[in-house]
Design an enzyme around this catalytic site. Structure first.
Site, PDB file in Angstrom:
ATOM      1  N   LYS A  48     -31.562  -8.392 -27.408  1.00  0.00           N
ATOM      2  CA  LYS A  48     -32.483  -9.488 -27.710  1.00  0.00           C
ATOM      3  C   LYS A  48     -32.039 -10.192 -28.988  1.00  0.00           C
ATOM      4  O   LYS A  48     -31.465  -9.566 -29.867  1.00  0.00           O
ATOM      5  CB  LYS A  48     -33.900  -8.939 -27.943  1.00  0.00           C
ATOM      6  CG  LYS A  48     -34.638  -8.498 -26.699  1.00  0.00           C
ATOM      7  CD  LYS A  48     -36.052  -8.044 -27.060  1.00  0.00           C
ATOM      8  CE  LYS A  48     -36.796  -7.495 -25.856  1.00  0.00           C
ATOM      9  NZ  LYS A  48     -37.067  -8.500 -24.816  1.00  0.00           N
ATOM     10  N   ARG A  76     -39.208  -2.426 -15.731  1.00  0.00           N
ATOM     11  CA  ARG A  76     -39.332  -2.198 -14.298  1.00  0.00           C
ATOM     12  C   ARG A  76     -38.415  -1.059 -13.841  1.00  0.00           C
ATOM     13  O   ARG A  76     -38.733  -0.347 -12.880  1.00  0.00           O
ATOM     14  CB  ARG A  76     -39.037  -3.491 -13.524  1.00  0.00           C
ATOM     15  CG  ARG A  76     -37.637  -4.016 -13.698  1.00  0.00           C
ATOM     16  CD  ARG A  76     -37.494  -5.451 -13.275  1.00  0.00           C
ATOM     17  NE  ARG A  76     -38.116  -6.377 -14.232  1.00  0.00           N
ATOM     18  CZ  ARG A  76     -38.177  -7.695 -14.069  1.00  0.00           C
ATOM     19  NH1 ARG A  76     -37.655  -8.256 -12.991  1.00  0.00           N
ATOM     20  NH2 ARG A  76     -38.753  -8.457 -14.981  1.00  0.00           N
TER      21      ARG A  76
HETATM   22  N1  BES Z   1     -40.641  -5.912 -23.135  1.00  0.00           N
HETATM   23  C1  BES Z   1     -40.113  -7.104 -22.591  1.00  0.00           C
HETATM   24  C2  BES Z   1     -41.207  -8.125 -22.228  1.00  0.00           C
HETATM   25  C3  BES Z   1     -41.992  -8.704 -23.377  1.00  0.00           C
HETATM   26  C4  BES Z   1     -41.579  -9.872 -23.994  1.00  0.00           C
HETATM   27  C5  BES Z   1     -43.183  -8.120 -23.776  1.00  0.00           C
HETATM   28  C6  BES Z   1     -42.338 -10.441 -25.021  1.00  0.00           C
HETATM   29  C7  BES Z   1     -43.923  -8.673 -24.796  1.00  0.00           C
HETATM   30  C8  BES Z   1     -43.513  -9.828 -25.427  1.00  0.00           C
HETATM   31  C9  BES Z   1     -39.328  -6.800 -21.324  1.00  0.00           C
HETATM   32  O1  BES Z   1     -38.680  -5.580 -21.310  1.00  0.00           O
HETATM   33  C10 BES Z   1     -38.266  -7.859 -21.196  1.00  0.00           C
HETATM   34  O2  BES Z   1     -37.445  -7.923 -22.059  1.00  0.00           O
HETATM   35  N2  BES Z   1     -38.329  -8.624 -20.113  1.00  0.00           N
HETATM   36  C11 BES Z   1     -37.382  -9.649 -19.861  1.00  0.00           C
HETATM   37  C12 BES Z   1     -37.029  -9.614 -18.396  1.00  0.00           C
HETATM   38  C13 BES Z   1     -35.896 -10.483 -18.004  1.00  0.00           C
HETATM   39  C14 BES Z   1     -34.613 -10.009 -18.660  1.00  0.00           C
HETATM   40  C15 BES Z   1     -35.779 -10.464 -16.516  1.00  0.00           C
HETATM   41  C16 BES Z   1     -38.011 -10.985 -20.250  1.00  0.00           C
HETATM   42  O3  BES Z   1     -39.235 -11.138 -20.091  1.00  0.00           O
HETATM   43  O4  BES Z   1     -37.310 -11.841 -20.767  1.00  0.00           O
HETATM   44 MN    MN Z   2     -36.788  -5.683 -22.271  1.00  0.00          MN
END
Ligand code: BES
Ligand code: MN
Ligand code: ZN
Length: 504
Positions: A283, A357
């Site tokens: 990230k 997931r």
């Molecule tokens: N934990 C994150 C989702 C999240 C983002 C929760 C902001 C709370 C605040 C999750 O693991 C994630 O990173 N999801 C990705 C999925 C994508 C790579 C398909 C996302 O939402 O960008």
């Molecule tokens: Mn994530």
């Protein structure tokens, strides 16, 4: 903070702050407010007029009494329009009373059972809502401040007394207040877990929290599966996510056995990523600072069991979470990897940041295969897309079962937690296809929240199931509700308890 109910007259008791109320659009104050006005020879109504006090929800007018009443100060709180009043209004009032008391530096506060006898709110419900609002609002996370800073932190009122003149309302109100105490303590417990810094809340610590909650009641048992046992169960997906971290994963299974043998079995699954760096699909710095919250689903499952230690519900409840840390390292799982979940399905990893997931594939498989419940409810900070779609204040609910959605929406309303349904259309399944495995783990750029839901659906084996994407409401950065201070919110605990109560 001590909250209690007493039979008596608000004008007879000494206190630092007396809180009464005022409806929007009312000409002359009545009830308790009217009594205060009379005792002040009409000065209260004159002041309200002079101040153009409208009475909208949360509006406050506080003034000192200079010895004319036993209360040192009085606060008039706006209740909003009479026709708009619901149980949640009373909960919000509880939060505003805490704010008024802090502003007035009041230690001993007296108030009334706001809204009782109106809008379907009776004495019991009024006391419960007020209690929830008061306790939930008096929360601040202090653990990480140094000793000197801790000393300087502003404090909350120490004593809140609800006065009620009719004897017949005292017992029901006490009952409502006791339920509020339990629900608030459970919610605050979940908040603490979320707010704890991720170096203090590793998979091991989250597992220990579940164990300590299970020790509170003979009706609750806790089984922990370590990495070796997870390997033997075939949890290849969750294990892959854990590979980048030096902190080993933990799979936790809580069980609550009700007093009366029940045929209904409900499994509640939480996402338990104790820190989500994104892994090798790292990230950006800004997106990572709050990622200690990625275990909020698991925290709410633990909070739920904390409530179950004190409140009996008419079903056998199973709580499951897999605690992992998602980190980049020489051992990390990679984009391009194919992993196998406990139900035998294979997943092509396109993005290691869609780790939620991938871990839930195994916690859901575990529930469907080992527990075989009648219903599965999962809570997960699954997608940033949920926040884009619904904002910070709404949980997205997705499900394969209409009845379950209807019941959960109703429960969320009773709990004062916003929830909105999103569809799970067959049409979008296409996006989860992979050329080399049963599915991929991202589903592409659009409808991210829904595709997360469609992915999870594949692991529940057709069992009635609802997925709650709590990415928005799990954490409060900008305070919008008087009962929800900055930080982890404990979202879901009270919705689930309201749902379980509705089964009776
Ligand atoms: N934990 C994150 C989702 C999240 C983002 C929760 C902001 C709370 C605040 C999750 O693991 C994630 O990173 N999801 C990705 C999925 C994508 C790579 C398909 C996302 O939402 O960008
Ligand atoms: Mn994530
Ligand atoms: Zn995540």
């Amino acid at each position: 903070m001590q909250i209690s109910i007493q039979k008596g007259d608000i004008l007879d008791e000494a206190c630092d702050l007396l809180v009464v109320n005022f409806f929007q659009g009312i000409e002359k104050p009545g009830g308790a407010t009217g009594a205060v006005d009379t005792a002040l020879q009409g000065d209260l109504s004159a002041l309200l007029k002079q101040d153009r006090f409208s009475g909208k929800l949360g509006e406050k007018l506080c003034f000192p009494t200079f010895g004319r009443l036993k209360a040192k100060k009085v606060c008039v709180l706006g209740l909003g329009k009479k026709a708009d009043m619901t149980a949640d209004t009373v909960r919000q009032i509880g939060g505003h009373i805490v704010k008024a008391a802090r502003d007035a530096k009041a230690k001993r506060v007296i108030t009334i059972l706001h809204g009782a006898g109106m809008g379907g709110v009776d004495a019991e419900l009024s006391a419960q809502m007020l209690g929830e609002g008061l306790w939930l609002a008096s929360y601040e996370f202090h653990d990480h401040f140094g000793a000197e800073t801790k000393k300087k932190k502003s404090s909350f009122p120490s004593n809140i007394l609800m006065m009620e003149s009719e004897r017949k309302h005292i017992r029901p109100a006490e009952k409502g207040l006791e339920r509020a105490r339990i629900l608030a303590e459970a919610t605050v417990y979940a908040r603490d877990l979320v707010n704890t810094s991720p170096r203090h809340m590793k998979p091991f610590n989250l597992m220990e929290a579940a164990k300590s909650v299970s020790a509170l009641s003979k009706r609750i048992r806790c089984t922990v599966y370590d990495k070796e046992r997870m390997e033997r169960m075939g949890m290849g997906a969750a294990l892959a996510v854990a590979e980048g971290s030096v902190n080993p994963p933990q799979c936790v299974h809580l069980v609550y056995i009700p007093k009366q043998r029940s045929k209904k079995k409900i499994a509640v699954i939480g996402k338990g990523v104790t820190f989500d760096s994104g892994g090798l699909s790292l990230k950006p710095a800004d997106g990572m600072t709050t990622m200690k919250i990625d275990m909020a689903g698991a925290a709410s499952v633990i909070g739920l069991f904390r409530a179950l230690a004190e409140i009996d519900v008419p079903a056998e409840i199973h709580g499951v979470f897999i605690a992992v840390e998602n980190m980049p390292s020489g051992g990390s799982y990679r984009p391009g990897d194919v992993v196998t979940a406990m139900n035998g399905m294979t997943i092509e990893i396109l993005n290691t940041d869609a780790e939620g997931r991938v871990t839930m594939a195994d916690s859901l498989s575990f529930a469907a295969k080992r527990i075989k419940p009648d219903e599965i409810i999962d809570l997960a900070t699954l997608t940033g897309a949920a926040v884009v779609a619904l904002g910070e204040d709404y949980t997205g609910i997705m499900s394969n079962n209409r009845t379950l959605v209807r019941s959960l929406l109703k429960a969320s309303e009773a709990a004062g937690e916003n929830m909105w349904e999103l569809p799970l259309p067959e049409l979008y399944e296409e996006a989860l296809k992979s050329k080399i495995a049963d599915m991929n783990n991202t589903g592409g750029r659009t409808a991210g929240c829904i595709k997360g839901g469609l992915f999870l659906k594949r692991f529940v084996d057709g069992i009635p199931w609802a997925h709650l994407d709590i990415a928005g409401p799990s954490y409060c950065e900008k305070e919008t509700r008087s009962d929800t201070p900055y930080g982890g919110t404990g979202v879901g605990v009270r919705t689930l308890m309201a749902y379980l109560k509705s089964l009776a």
